[in-house]
Design an enzyme around this catalytic site. Sequence first.
Site, PDB file in Angstrom:
ATOM      1  N   TYR A  88       8.893  19.216  41.594  1.00 26.36           N
ATOM      2  CA  TYR A  88      10.188  18.630  41.925  1.00 26.36           C
ATOM      3  C   TYR A  88      10.242  18.311  43.413  1.00 26.36           C
ATOM      4  CZ  TYR A  88      12.572  19.596  37.485  1.00 26.36           C
ATOM      5  OH  TYR A  88      12.971  19.577  36.172  1.00 26.36           O
ATOM      6  N   ASP A 102      18.935  18.252  34.640  1.00 27.55           N
ATOM      7  CA  ASP A 102      20.386  18.384  34.588  1.00 27.55           C
ATOM      8  C   ASP A 102      21.084  17.055  34.850  1.00 27.55           C
ATOM      9  OD1 ASP A 102      20.104  21.112  34.163  1.00 27.55           O
ATOM     10  OD2 ASP A 102      20.240  21.607  36.298  1.00 27.55           O
ATOM     11  N   ARG A 113      13.605  19.695  30.755  1.00 30.42           N
ATOM     12  CA  ARG A 113      14.934  19.100  30.722  1.00 30.42           C
ATOM     13  C   ARG A 113      15.524  19.045  32.126  1.00 30.42           C
ATOM     14  NH1 ARG A 113      17.671  22.868  26.248  1.00 30.42           N
ATOM     15  NH2 ARG A 113      16.564  24.383  27.545  1.00 30.42           N
ATOM     16  N   ARG A 127      17.712  23.655  42.858  1.00 27.03           N
ATOM     17  CA  ARG A 127      18.930  23.435  43.624  1.00 27.03           C
ATOM     18  C   ARG A 127      19.392  24.700  44.340  1.00 27.03           C
ATOM     19  NH1 ARG A 127      22.866  20.765  39.357  1.00 27.03           N
ATOM     20  NH2 ARG A 127      24.340  21.018  41.094  1.00 27.03           N
TER      21      ARG A 127
END
Length: 262
Positions: A109, A51, A49, A196
Site C-alpha cells: 500500500y 475500504d 478488500r 490508515r
Amino acid sequence: MKIAAGVEYDGSRYSGWQIQKHSSSVQERVEAALSAVADHTVAVTCAGRTDAGVHALNQVVHFESGADRDTHSWVLGANTHLPGDISLAWAKPVQSDFHARYSATSRVYKYIILNRPARPGLGHGYVTWECRRLDAGKMSEAAASLVGEHDFTSYRATSCQAKTPVRNVLDLNVKRENDYVIIVVEANAFLHHMVRNIAGVLMAIGMGRHAVGWENEVLEAKSRDCGGVTAAPDGLYLAGVKYPEKYGIPGQNTERHGDFYI
C-alpha cells in the site's frame, strides 16, 4: 478456465471493494461487466478488500468461466461495460491452484500526503492534505519500529473481524518528494484500517505531537484506545499484490507507479 485480472480503480464514489446491500461497490461493477462479456454470471475473488474511498492501481482478482474468450476480449469487453473510474488493466489464464487472496505472498500500500499550507485542487480526493510541516525523517525513524511480525491490535479498527491481530510487516518506509510525503508499507496481509492507523501515528510524530518511540508504545499497548487518529482514506492506494513467480502475475514491480500521483 480460471482467469486472473488486474483492476485499477478510483474508489472515491464507492463504498469499497466488497458488495454492499445499500451502496455501490467496485466488486459489483466488475462482476456485472465480466458477466456481460461471459454471457453468464461471474463471481470474482480479490486479493484484498479496500475500504470506502480507497484507490487501487493493481487489485488482483480471479474468476472462472466456460466462455470461449481470449484475454484481449476479456479486457476490452469488460471495459466497455465498466464506468470510467474502473478499468480492467490486464487478464490472463492461470493454473487451477491460483487464488487471488491465498496465493499472494504480500500486499503493498502507498499513502500519499500533500504537505503544504494550501489545500489540493487537482489532487482533491487523491491525496491526504496536511498543512502543518511534517518531519519525514522522524516519521521514517519511527516506522522502523513497526517492521517485523507483531500484534497490531492497536493499529486495527475496533470492528476488525480478523481472527488474529498478528501481521508481518516486511517493509515500511517514509520519504519526502518536494511537497509530498509518501508512506509505503508491505506486509503479508493487513487488518481493517491498519495502514490508515499507521499513517495517523506517523503523522502525529511527524508534526511533533509525539516523540519518536510513541509508535512502539502504541504497539505494545495492544489497545485501539491508545492509538492515534485514523488517517483519511484520501491518498491511500493498493499499489500491488505479489505472488510466486510461477504464476506470472503482472504488476509485481510496485515502484513503477511512484510518479503517477506526483
